[in-house]
Design an enzyme around this catalytic site. Structure first.
Site, mmCIF file in Angstrom:
data_model
loop_
_atom_site.group_PDB
_atom_site.id
_atom_site.type_symbol
_atom_site.label_atom_id
_atom_site.label_comp_id
_atom_site.label_asym_id
_atom_site.label_seq_id
_atom_site.Cartn_x
_atom_site.Cartn_y
_atom_site.Cartn_z
ATOM 1 N N PHE A 236 0.820 -1.226 0.000
ATOM 2 C CA PHE A 236 0.000 0.000 0.000
ATOM 3 C C PHE A 236 0.847 1.265 0.000
ATOM 4 C CE2 PHE A 236 -1.893 -3.306 2.840
ATOM 5 C CZ PHE A 236 -2.763 -3.838 1.909
ATOM 6 N N ILE A 461 2.214 -7.491 -4.963
ATOM 7 C CA ILE A 461 1.848 -6.880 -3.679
ATOM 8 C C ILE A 461 0.435 -7.264 -3.270
ATOM 9 C CG2 ILE A 461 3.448 -4.955 -3.832
ATOM 10 C CD1 ILE A 461 1.228 -3.233 -4.946
ATOM 11 N N GLY A 462 -0.078 -8.317 -3.897
ATOM 12 C CA GLY A 462 -1.425 -8.768 -3.575
ATOM 13 C C GLY A 462 -2.433 -8.411 -4.639
ATOM 14 N N THR A 463 -1.981 -7.725 -5.680
ATOM 15 C CA THR A 463 -2.896 -7.232 -6.708
ATOM 16 C C THR A 463 -3.158 -8.262 -7.805
ATOM 17 O OG1 THR A 463 -0.952 -6.286 -7.747
ATOM 18 C CG2 THR A 463 -2.290 -4.819 -6.405
ATOM 19 N N ILE A 641 -9.754 -3.392 -18.802
ATOM 20 C CA ILE A 641 -9.621 -4.190 -17.584
ATOM 21 C C ILE A 641 -8.986 -5.523 -17.973
ATOM 22 C CG2 ILE A 641 -10.868 -5.330 -15.715
ATOM 23 C CD1 ILE A 641 -10.828 -2.241 -15.542
ATOM 24 N N PRO A 644 -10.958 -9.074 -15.059
ATOM 25 C CA PRO A 644 -12.119 -8.544 -14.332
ATOM 26 C C PRO A 644 -12.305 -9.174 -12.955
ATOM 27 C CG PRO A 644 -12.701 -9.095 -16.594
ATOM 28 C CD PRO A 644 -11.314 -9.615 -16.372
ATOM 29 N N GLY A 714 -5.170 1.466 -14.970
ATOM 30 C CA GLY A 714 -4.714 1.138 -13.610
ATOM 31 C C GLY A 714 -5.844 1.350 -12.613
ATOM 32 N N GLY A 716 -5.465 0.252 -9.014
ATOM 33 C CA GLY A 716 -5.044 -0.109 -7.666
ATOM 34 C C GLY A 716 -5.522 0.846 -6.589
ATOM 35 N N GLU A 717 -5.664 2.104 -6.933
ATOM 36 C CA GLU A 717 -5.902 3.087 -5.882
ATOM 37 C C GLU A 717 -7.244 3.801 -5.970
ATOM 38 O OE1 GLU A 717 -1.739 4.964 -4.940
ATOM 39 O OE2 GLU A 717 -1.698 3.877 -6.818
#
Lengths: 750, 342
Positions: A236, A461-463, A641, A644, A714, A716-717
């Site tokens: 994170f 990182i878990g993504t 994407i 998905p 992207g 992630g955030e």
């Protein structure tokens, strides 16, 4: 260029999922090393002052203690640390100086973890203590304007004049609290020397950054340092180059064997970075029909004494809505604190709270639906620089989420919707995040049996990064995902941009597809030149790799095995991807630890952002004021994407964190001593299942041919951004009480 | 965690003997009993408790964890798991406040481990107590001061505090027990005795390091809850920041006996706001003999909080506490009881 629609969009389970849930996945501190010793940090219990003496006799008397590192015996052995903004930062073992509570001041090394910990507890420290300044309101803090990093603070027209002249004015102050990432995997480091060569096993979001930063601090050639981090248990933004690892490396050298260090949870609140508290002041001017005429947004952010780190979220808030007059400013407030750092959507999470709360408040002033206020101020052009957005589907997100949520059932008056004793509130807010790209390099090989192997120093990182690379490879080469072996998390592999700024999917997919296209070209070229190929004489550019075949435009084909073996036993391509707009040296610079990222408002051709909309229902008890969130509907348009299945979870996780950030999360502080109070997972509250009954995600289709060759923005955030405001807006709708200071807890509604 | 001697008692009398070093809940007691371990192990890891001996109270067998419900009352074996009692149909029907206080506590995993006896002895969550790097904590180090009074005290007590300690009793089950006038059955060196639950925990009394009236080696073996017309019309209301797995910021255990419009009997226990398990007879007295209305509930709540003292971050608590009491009383009044309702 490849057609992204044909490559991506198939929901795919993680290729490493079984390994992760069965414990087979090897995280950094799981890496076996021969005969390790164990390190344990001693941290300061004061926030400001100097160390006048260490008393180590009792610690050294613990059986199994091998060494104790302090500034007195190793202080000169490392070059000064560099902060998350590249500038100066707080030190650890370099000197006797104490900058903040919980600062690393010694490392105990012992035969066992238990002995190291016991000895650490017996280290006595004599301090010369000074009165610390904890945060904004403490005497002794120093507030100064920040130094804009890339471009000046967004400004346009005459914002003050336009505000003074506005038909409708709104002005308010907001604040957001200190928050910590708390990744479940702690900030571990294991260092092993083999002669002059050092291997660092450490969870890292930037393998080549860790390699280079450890080398720089040890003053050795980066060639001597290898960083390994095959899986990362949550990051994170908290797991990059850091001030800690160098001491573990030095300890390993001193004791002549590998040293493994796993810090504790409470230490993790002060030995790594965090999201600093902010205060913000917003002024909005609008015409009677709701069109913004003035936006003034100023922020204040806490940082450490030496660091100028700040997130400056006005870069994004200034670009959300059409507005002819804009003024922004950001200040940093130096306190006796650890240096803060990146934390999921670092600028947007706090700054969009203020903007999106203020937009909601303005909607009430205007007696306008908050969705309609966003609509009349929507724009396809960056209001600051005048560049077109590469794509912007904000209102599609609002409309689709509103329909699914049932926004039309909202009674606009605050405090009227009820279910028995519970007050009901609906709230919404905009989400946004810059679409970033970084340089990347990769090596892809293919054998005639249809198996591909990919290597890049990427970051799981878990993504779902392994799966993303496997999908990109498989779909480019006409293979199944299972046919692809992916190697990542090792600085011996080709470098890729830091896994931050939500750039990884775009950067990794673009470079992998580029390498695969080169492989295909070579295979196709060999086929069209070959006497024995049915594709002899065809146009190599028109051939594709599909379903294990090399396929011609009119349907003629040959099996992959034959086509590949014509080029040898194994065909391999190395590719570099440098986004348009970055210098040709971008990969070389990155491999020296200097990553350059491009996106958001930093591009010359377009403004590149993804957008979304959150809708939230809250229930507040009319007497006791507990706040519960029975349901959330969020929609996002973020270009292509790739997967998905992973994307849905990623958006959902972001939305839940946003909820957490609105209602629960705050690192509490003892003001007098500038020490954290709730530095553990029992007292630092995050939602449990009962707090999150329903989160629905809508992925709004969006094709963006300008943002990058594959149209990937992207994700992630963006999920966390704006959720805090949506909750606050819903709480206002439920209760008529506006809470401008997060987190929103029952006592603020009494 | 420091080294310690781990002892396993063959039976309860032996445990009493081995536990002679326990000292009324004092942090520096040389011996500690281990039952479910959900508090002790945490505090040993944090080095708040550093006993030389840990005496494991292995479940001594069925009688010690039995749940007996008779017309005279309930006897709850102290070795019963929280989850077992929370799910017991008789407890749910006759003593809903007890079942709810257990059900709303901790997490499913902890409820499956923790015993009733251990639960009522759980220690405060005061962060200054739970982290030995804070030098001032009279509960942990007698005479060292109280860092919380001028520190961060959002979830510190407002009732029963003094200048030595403002820590808060964190439990839920104890609040139901004190409301229902329960008694505690103890086994000690001199045999068994029965004391009012209300006298199990001590007040601050200038010595916050002493938490209970238990004698050295004494073990809680059962809770006796008297029957009464009020137990069925009872509930536990827990107000907290998140929906589950969190301590109260205010809670109320209420039990009412209502005939016609008149409150014949009222019991009010308060949690999340007091130094020790708290019962407000002042509030009960205002209700008894009168109809229960919004205004009588408010008057009772005001009486309950009359002696409240805030220390800054917890200044919101008296108001939240009053609202919690009013809500609990009105919800209890509104309960639809099946046949035999009172």
């Amino acid at each position: 260029m490849r057609d992204a629609e044909n490559l991506f969009g198939i929901p795919t389970s993680r290729i490493d999922g079984v390994d992760k849930v069965t414990g087979a996945a090897r995280y950094a501190s799981d890496e076996p090393v021969v005969n390790p010793a164990y390190g344990y940090f001693v941290t300061s219990t004061i926030a400001r002052g100097r160390i006048s003496a260490f008393k180590l006799d009792r610690a050294k008397a613990v059986r199994g203690v091998l060494d104790i590192l302090t500034y007195q015996n190793v202080g000169n052995e490392a070059a000064p640390p560099v902060g998350p903004d590249g500038g100066p930062t707080t030190t650890t073992l370099e000197s006797d100086r104490i900058w903040h509570d919980g600062q690393i001041i010694a490392v105990v090394v012992a035969e066992t973890y238990e002995a190291a910990r016991e000895a650490a507890n017996r280290v006595e420290v004599v301090y010369v203590e000074e009165k610390p300044s904890a945060s904004f309101d403490s005497p002794g803090v120093e507030s100064v304007p920040h130094k804009p990093q890339k471009s000046p603070d967004p400004k346009k027209g005459d914002a003050a004049g336009a505000f003074a002249a506005a038909a409708v004015k709104f002005e308010a102050r907001y604040s957001t609290p200190t928050q910590h990432h708390n990744p479940i995997e702690l900030f571990t480091a294991t260092c092993a020397w083999d002669g002059p060569k050092l291997t660092v096993y450490e969870p890292s979001q930037f393998m080549w950054g860790t390699k280079n930063s450890v080398a720089a601090r040890l003053r050795v050639n980066p060639e001597q340092v290898r960083a390994v981090s095959r899986y990362i248990g949550g990051a994170f933004g908290s797991k990059g180059p850091n001030p800690r690892t160098v001491w573990v490396a030095i300890a390993a050298k001193r004791v002549g064997r590998p040293v493994k260090l796993v810090p504790t949870r409470d230490q993790s609140f002060t030995i790594a970075t965090y999201r600093a508290e902010t205060r913000q002041h917003i002024k909005l001017g609008a015409s009677a029909d709701g069109k913004l005429t003035s936006l003034i947004h100023e922020g204040w952010e806490v940082t450490s004494r030496p660091s100028g780190y700040n997130v400056s979220g006005v870069e994004s808030t200034a670009r959300m809505y059409a507005c002819p007059n804009i003024a922004t400013a950001v200040n940093v407030v130096h306190a006796d604190r650890n240096t803060p750092g990146y934390m999921r959507a670092p600028p947007e999470t706090p700054y969009m709270f203020a903007l999106e709360s203020a937009m909601d408040e303005l909607a009430y002033e205007l007696k306008m639906d908050p969705v309609e206020l966003r609509r009349v101020n929507d724009t396809q052009t960056d209001p600051v620089d005048g560049l077109p957005f590469s794509s912007r589907s904000l209102m599609q997100c609002f409309d689709q989420a509103a329909a699914k949520f049932g926004w039309r059932h909202r009674d606009a008056r605050p405090g009227v919707m009820r279910d028995g004793e519970w007050l009901i509130g609906f709230g919404c807010a905009t989400a946004c995040y810059p679409s970033n790209l970084g340089p990347a390099a990769v090596r892809v090989s293919l054998t005639p049996d249809g198996k591909a192997t990919v290597g890049l120093a990427g970051h799981e990182i878990g993504t779902g990064a392994y799966t993303l690379v496997a999908i990109s490879t498989a779909r480019s080469l006409g293979l199944h995902v299972d046919d692809v072996t992916v190697h990542m998390g090792d600085s011996d592999l080709p470098p890729i941009m830091v896994a931050g700024g939500s750039n990884n999917a775009a950067s990794a997919a673009n470079v992998v597809v580029k390498a695969c296209d080169e492989l295909k070209q070579r295979i196709a070229k060999a086929a069209v030149d070959a006497a024995d190929s049915p594709l002899r004489g065809a146009d190599a550019d028109k051939l594709t790799l599909t379903d294990g075949k090399l396929l011609g435009p009119s349907g003629e084909s040959e099996p992959l095995a034959r086509a590949v073996s014509r080029t040898g036993h194994r065909i391999e391509a190395y590719a570099e991807y440098i986004p348009e707009g970055l210098p040709p040296s971008a990969v070389a610079d990155m491999s020296k630890g200097n990553p350059l990222m491009l996106g958001g408002a930093g591009r010359k051709d377009v403004a590149a952002f993804a957008f979304g909309a959150h809708f939230v229902e809250v229930r507040v008890h009319s007497r006791t004021r507990e706040i519960r969130v029975p349901r959330v509907v969020s929609a996002f348009a973020a270009g292509t994407i790739v997967n998905p299945k992973a994307a849905y979870s990623q958006f959902m996780g972001g939305a839940i964190w946003g909820l957490s950030s609105a209602l629960l999360e705050e690192t509490e502080m003892d003001e007098g001593s500038a020490r954290y109070i709730n530095d553990n997972l029992a007292d630092y509250l995050i939602p449990v299942n009962a707090d999150v009954p329903s989160v629905e995600i809508i992925m709004v289709p969006e094709k963006d041919e300008r943002v990058n060759p594959l149209g990937i923005k992207g994700i992630g955030e963006i999920g966390i951004v704006g959720m805090n405001a949506a909750v606050a807006n819903a709480v206002f709708h439920a209760t008529g009480k506006r809470v401008r200071e997060l987190p929103i807890r029952a006592e603020k509604l009494l | 965690m420091r080294s310690f001697v781990f002892e396993r008692a063959a039976d309860l009398p032996q445990a009493v003997k081995l536990g002679a070093g326990t000292r009324q809940g004092q942090t520096d007691a040389p011996a500690q009993f281990l039952a479910g371990g959900t508090t002790l192990i945490d505090l040993m890891k944090l080095e708040v408790l550093t006993p030389q001996r840990v005496v494991h109270l292995q479940s001594p067998g069925a009688p010690w964890s039995a749940i007996e419900v008779s017309p005279n009352g309930a006897r709850l074996g102290a070795f019963a798991k929280m989850s077992t009692v929370a799910d017991d149909a008789r407890v749910l029907a006759q003593y809903p406040v007890i079942a709810q206080s257990l059900q709303l506590a901790a997490s499913a995993q902890i409820r499956n481990m923790a015993t009733l006896g251990g639960n009522v002895l759980q220690r405060t969550r005061c962060p200054y107590y739970r982290d030995p790097s804070w030098s001032a904590c009279n509960k942990r180090v007698p005479g060292s001061g109280c860092a919380a009074i001028h520190g961060f005290n959002r979830n510190h007590a407002i009732l029963g505090v003094d200048e030595n300690c403002i820590s808060q009793y964190p439990g839920d089950f104890a609040i139901a027990l004190i409301a229902l006038d329960a008694r505690v059955e103890l086994m000690g060196a001199e045999g068994t005795r029965l004391i009012p639950f209300a006298s199990l925990h001590t007040g601050v009394q200038s010595q916050p390091h002493i938490e209970t009236t238990l004698k050295p080696g004494e073990i809680i073996i059962a809770f006796h809850v008297p029957a009464g017309a009020w137990t069925r019309r009872s509930l536990y209301l827990k107000v907290r920041d998140r929906a589950s797995y969190e301590f109260a910021i205010a809670s109320a255990a209420v039990a009412l006996s209502i005939e016609g419009e008149e409150v014949r009997e009222a019991r009010i226990g308060l949690g999340g706001m007091a130094y020790r398990p708290w019962r407000s007879q002042e509030a009960e007295n205002i209700l008894i003999g009168n109809p229960l209305t919004e205004s009588s509930a408010a008057a009772a709540a005001a009486a309950a909080l009359k002696s409240a003292i805030g220390h800054g971050h917890n200044d919101y608590k008296p108001e939240l506490a009053r609202r919690t009491i009013v809500r609990a009383l009105l919800e209890a009044k509104a309960l639809q009881l099946s046949s035999g309702a009172s």
